[in-house]
Design a protein around this motif. Sequence first.
Motif, mmCIF file in Angstrom:
data_model
loop_
_atom_site.group_PDB
_atom_site.id
_atom_site.type_symbol
_atom_site.label_atom_id
_atom_site.label_comp_id
_atom_site.label_asym_id
_atom_site.label_seq_id
_atom_site.Cartn_x
_atom_site.Cartn_y
_atom_site.Cartn_z
ATOM 1 N N UNK A 173 7.806 8.329 -8.382
ATOM 2 C CA UNK A 173 6.391 8.094 -8.698
ATOM 3 C C UNK A 173 5.562 9.377 -8.588
ATOM 4 N N UNK A 174 6.236 10.509 -8.364
ATOM 5 C CA UNK A 174 5.504 11.751 -8.108
ATOM 6 C C UNK A 174 5.952 12.930 -8.964
ATOM 7 N N UNK A 226 -0.557 11.338 -18.125
ATOM 8 C CA UNK A 226 -1.192 12.361 -17.293
ATOM 9 C C UNK A 226 -2.301 11.795 -16.424
ATOM 10 N N UNK A 227 -2.842 10.634 -16.789
ATOM 11 C CA UNK A 227 -3.931 10.041 -16.014
ATOM 12 C C UNK A 227 -3.424 9.124 -14.900
ATOM 13 N N UNK A 228 -2.129 8.847 -14.882
ATOM 14 C CA UNK A 228 -1.577 7.940 -13.873
ATOM 15 C C UNK A 228 -1.491 8.676 -12.540
ATOM 16 N N UNK A 229 -2.111 8.173 -11.502
ATOM 17 C CA UNK A 229 -2.074 8.879 -10.218
ATOM 18 C C UNK A 229 -0.652 8.985 -9.677
ATOM 19 N N UNK A 230 -0.343 10.106 -9.082
ATOM 20 C CA UNK A 230 0.933 10.201 -8.377
ATOM 21 C C UNK A 230 0.999 9.086 -7.327
ATOM 22 N N UNK A 231 2.161 8.471 -7.234
ATOM 23 C CA UNK A 231 2.344 7.371 -6.301
ATOM 24 C C UNK A 231 2.246 6.009 -6.945
ATOM 25 N N UNK A 232 1.626 5.943 -8.137
ATOM 26 C CA UNK A 232 1.527 4.669 -8.851
ATOM 27 C C UNK A 232 2.842 4.373 -9.553
ATOM 28 N N UNK A 233 3.151 3.084 -9.698
ATOM 29 C CA UNK A 233 4.422 2.685 -10.288
ATOM 30 C C UNK A 233 4.589 3.098 -11.729
ATOM 31 N N UNK A 260 -4.104 0.490 0.638
ATOM 32 C CA UNK A 260 -5.194 1.342 1.109
ATOM 33 C C UNK A 260 -5.312 2.616 0.284
ATOM 34 N N UNK A 261 -4.462 2.788 -0.735
ATOM 35 C CA UNK A 261 -4.539 3.956 -1.617
ATOM 36 C C UNK A 261 -4.944 3.494 -3.012
ATOM 37 N N UNK A 262 -5.994 4.081 -3.565
ATOM 38 C CA UNK A 262 -6.494 3.670 -4.876
ATOM 39 C C UNK A 262 -5.551 4.144 -5.977
ATOM 40 N N UNK A 263 -5.059 3.205 -6.785
ATOM 41 C CA UNK A 263 -4.092 3.511 -7.826
ATOM 42 C C UNK A 263 -4.742 3.734 -9.192
ATOM 43 N N UNK A 304 -2.531 -5.966 5.717
ATOM 44 C CA UNK A 304 -2.429 -5.516 4.333
ATOM 45 C C UNK A 304 -1.001 -5.143 3.948
ATOM 46 N N UNK A 305 -0.758 -5.186 2.647
ATOM 47 C CA UNK A 305 0.493 -4.731 2.068
ATOM 48 C C UNK A 305 0.224 -4.036 0.757
ATOM 49 N N UNK A 306 1.281 -3.733 0.025
ATOM 50 C CA UNK A 306 1.274 -3.152 -1.325
ATOM 51 C C UNK A 306 1.465 -1.644 -1.327
ATOM 52 N N UNK A 307 0.784 -0.905 -0.470
ATOM 53 C CA UNK A 307 0.887 0.557 -0.495
ATOM 54 C C UNK A 307 2.069 1.079 0.313
#
Length: 528
Positions: A344-345, A422-429, A221-224, A246-249
Amino acid sequence: MKISKKVPFVLITAALLMFALAAGCSSVAEPVQREEGRVYELVLLHTNDHHGRILPQGGQGGVAERMTFIEQVRANHQNVLLVDAGDMNTGTALANMFGGELDIAAYNLMGYDAMTFGNHEFNVNLARINRQVGLSDFSWVSSNVQQGRRYLGGNQYLVMDYEGFRVGIIGITTLRTLDISSAHAMNIRFLDEITAAQEAVTLLRERELVDIVIALTHLGDNRESDEHTTVQDVAAAVPGIDIFVDGHAHSFFSQPLRVGNAYVVSANDWGRYVGEARIAIVDGRIQSFDWRPVAINTATAQTFAPHPEMTALLAPYLEQAEASLSEVIGNATDTFIFGDRQTRFIETALGNMINDANTWYFREVMNQQLDFAFHNGGNMRAELPAGPLTRENILTVLPFENFLWIVDLSGAEVIELFNFMATIPQGAGGFPQVSSDVRFAIDVPSQTISGLTIGGAPVDPNRTYRFVTNDFLLGGGDGYTILTRATNQYNAQLLLSYVVIEYIASRGGTITPATDGRMVVTGGVEVR
């Protein structure tokens, strides 16, 4: 009454449907018989992102404890549907040792009905996926992943009959799997999530005459990334789905999310919770949806005791694993905190130690000229506790069988590499962790870096830099396509976990967590 999954109803239905489509006919299933106005009940139990958590973690979860809860629900309700939204694999040394066999056996004993594929099911190879499917007494369902001319796992959808209503189940796996796993190297095809979901729903509604459609989605549910299709996106675009599991997030839901007329639920991760929905169905439609997340124990209270049958199943596996995994290889003076996936942050002591282990090993042991090391934060999966450290601790932190490579990029390409970070969202692997040779700052709102230095000097666009990373990233995983341009590639044929264990030994067996400001993150989200 539900038609048992062990009766090949789903396979027969799917086979007849495919035959009908091939022959150009339009055969339609017989509608379910029911009493008008009568209230029928379905209890939906669901999990996601199990990640090999066979045993309780900090007093929470555990498959033996989960089974006790499930059996209690079944004892009190006639119609119970038990499903999982993917990522059974990867997470603990115990699970990895047996290649997911133990997890499958546990799910079989708990009596799961259906599961879809998460991105971590694609971490190794297609042979292991098919082996796991073959070991499963439950059905795997995938509506958007194809192996040759068939859907992966053998089912585009599932149909389950109960007294008074019919349920259809679809499975959707995020297309980000192609970037964040080894799926790109497998002989499989991913279909667009929304298009595939709509096709499966149409077949279920028009051919199978199902009353309720449940989507097992591994989307999050969070856009990566800008290209990431979330569960909300599918729910908004495909109105024929009643419930999304749902899963993944790894999100914790305290109540269902509503998107249009659909209910969206998720059960956190690691089996620490089981989602429980009590659904009232009248005339083939959902009249009420009473959902809650059920904690499978807490750090301070045990509500559900281990189920004796599951305990007996686990015993020989645990005995076999104990000798290897319990070997003490070092000591941590304090906890290397992981928290809510902090790697991831922000800069973390855990990420620092792992990357510094890389530069130490290749410089000191293998006499390599090296500028830096970096890895994806999603490669690191747990904390290192204070006190004695075992092989199991290390392999739980680093569960992936990632091999290390030394490669070259030009300075201009290195700058491009860090600009991408720098473009990778916080929380993304893909969020980075780096060695002590690197200093830089990330401004999250503007997605820019500043102050980048390597070895104490600004990056020279005209020189060549040599660094260590893992085979997953080198293949373009987590969006690091720039690494596919790397030259002078050297496969060290060493696992990341092995190098970390050797590093700990080189420190006299004692390591201390520390951060030093090598990566400063500003304007980002608060981490826990």
